[in-house]
Design an enzyme around this catalytic site. Structure first.
Site, PDB file in Angstrom:
ATOM      1  N   GLU A  78       0.821  -1.210   0.000  1.00 27.32           N
ATOM      2  CA  GLU A  78       0.000   0.000   0.000  1.00 27.32           C
ATOM      3  C   GLU A  78       0.857   1.263   0.000  1.00 27.32           C
ATOM      4  O   GLU A  78       0.654   2.169  -0.816  1.00 27.32           O
ATOM      5  CB  GLU A  78      -0.933   0.015   1.218  1.00 27.32           C
ATOM      6  N   ASP A  98      -1.008  -5.117   2.871  1.00 23.35           N
ATOM      7  CA  ASP A  98      -1.531  -3.938   3.568  1.00 23.35           C
ATOM      8  C   ASP A  98      -0.939  -3.964   4.971  1.00 23.35           C
ATOM      9  O   ASP A  98      -1.330  -4.794   5.800  1.00 23.35           O
ATOM     10  CB  ASP A  98      -3.057  -3.972   3.633  1.00 23.35           C
ATOM     11  N   ILE A 100      -1.075  -1.855   7.592  1.00 25.53           N
ATOM     12  CA  ILE A 100      -2.078  -1.554   8.620  1.00 25.53           C
ATOM     13  C   ILE A 100      -3.397  -1.283   7.905  1.00 25.53           C
ATOM     14  O   ILE A 100      -3.579  -0.227   7.307  1.00 25.53           O
ATOM     15  CB  ILE A 100      -1.702  -0.335   9.487  1.00 25.53           C
ATOM     16  N   ASP A 101      -4.282  -2.249   7.927  1.00 27.40           N
ATOM     17  CA  ASP A 101      -5.624  -2.006   7.400  1.00 27.40           C
ATOM     18  C   ASP A 101      -6.472  -1.479   8.545  1.00 27.40           C
ATOM     19  O   ASP A 101      -6.649  -2.142   9.560  1.00 27.40           O
ATOM     20  CB  ASP A 101      -6.244  -3.282   6.828  1.00 27.40           C
ATOM     21  N   THR A 103      -6.067   2.228   9.231  1.00 27.13           N
ATOM     22  CA  THR A 103      -5.144   3.229   9.785  1.00 27.13           C
ATOM     23  C   THR A 103      -5.879   4.268  10.617  1.00 27.13           C
ATOM     24  O   THR A 103      -5.397   4.689  11.678  1.00 27.13           O
ATOM     25  CB  THR A 103      -4.339   3.915   8.652  1.00 27.13           C
ATOM     26  N   ASP A 228      -6.525  -4.570   0.048  1.00 27.11           N
ATOM     27  CA  ASP A 228      -7.645  -4.737   0.979  1.00 27.11           C
ATOM     28  C   ASP A 228      -8.376  -6.055   0.756  1.00 27.11           C
ATOM     29  O   ASP A 228      -9.027  -6.563   1.675  1.00 27.11           O
ATOM     30  CB  ASP A 228      -8.661  -3.595   0.813  1.00 27.11           C
TER      31      ASP A 228
END
Length: 289
Positions: A78, A98, A100-101, A103, A228
């Protein structure tokens, strides 16, 4: 003809998944520690599209660790993509990450935060690992081997009646008046169909894991990215569910739109009710160089 870079036997993908689990847990430890402290927050595409120093730190940790093990593999991350790297899915074994999905959740210490690592070969998703790091729930699935949370097998809901469904979605970073009008119109359509409820939890990957776990019947979104959906798509499919494009056709990982549901009937019903919100494809820049 298959290229030399992806001639590794498929049994090796299990070894790759073990590596993904190990690094996801390490990344989760970093995030659990970081959530306790003040965050340095900046923005990307809009004032609500947030990024922190921990996003960059965790992505670097994951990619550097995996690249050391698998130097011939490709990587889509990402933050790397936000910094201008091409987002291009080829036949080469590719990690889709990803760091940190959720954030925004992370910034506010809201606990729906996850690390997501998907893996594709020949443009086909092979496995997914999602670590809900603040709750320490590990979701895993490998094609043909089932889906699990902390080692317990996952099974989707088999509900086909929309009026008995709990539906999940996300708002997305695009908040102009026309986008909001369509977003709220889609939500209103489902509410008028008397669904049991609609939930927005701020993490697409963890929302999709709830579909795999049978805790909700369907999920839809416009504006999400390949990182995602990649890991979660494998998990949902291996739990017996369906992941499709909002048009009703097959999932296009780069299209930035998805419907996921426990049954094909539910997925089709959701797709038929949606008005489209248009986003630029993830691979737009890669296809237009």
């Amino acid at each position: 003809m298959t290229s030399a870079s992806n001639e590794e036997p498929s049994a090796n993908w299990g070894e790759c998944m073990e590596a993904a689990v190990e690094i996801a847990r390490k990344a989760g430890q970093v995030i659990r520690e970081a959530v306790k402290h003040d965050k340095c927050v900046t923005t990307k595409s809009s004032a609500v599209d947030l990024v922190t120093e921990t996003d960059h730190l965790v992505e670097n940790l994951i990619i550097s660790s995996l690249r050391a093990k698998y130097p011939s593999h490709s990587f889509i991350g990402e933050e790397s993509s936000a910094a201008g790297e091409k987002c291009c899915l080829t036949d080469n074994p590719t990690w889709i990450i990803d760091p940190i999905d959720g954030t925004c959740n992370f910034v506010h210490s809201f606990p729906m935060v996850a690390v997501s690592i998907g893996f594709a070969v020949n443009k086909e998703l092979e496995f997914g690992v999602i670590y809900h790091c603040l709750e320490e729930n590990l979701y895993t699935a490998r094609k043909g081997h089932g889906a699990f949370c902390n080692g317990l097998k996952l099974q989707v809901s088999k509900e086909t009646d929309l009026s008995k469904a709990l539906i999940l979605t996300e708002i997305g970073a695009k908040r102009d008046p026309e986008t909001l009008k369509i977003f709220l119109g889609n939500m209103e359509r489902f509410l008028k169909a008397h669904v049991h409820g609609i939930r927005v939890i701020g993490s697409a990957t963890l929302a999709l894991c709830q579909i795999a776990a049978g805790a909700a019947e369907a999920y839809y979104q416009f504006g999400l990215h390949c990182w995602d959906i990649a890991a979660a798509a494998v998990i949902i499919r291996e739990a017996g569910g369906n992941v499709i494009d909002t048009s009703g056709g097959p999932l296009d990982l780069m299209s930035r739109r998805v419907v996921a549901a426990g049954t094909q009937e539910m997925a089709n019903h959701i797709a038929q009710m949606l008005e489209t919100i248009t986003y630029e494809r993830d691979d737009y820049n890669a296809n237009n160089l």
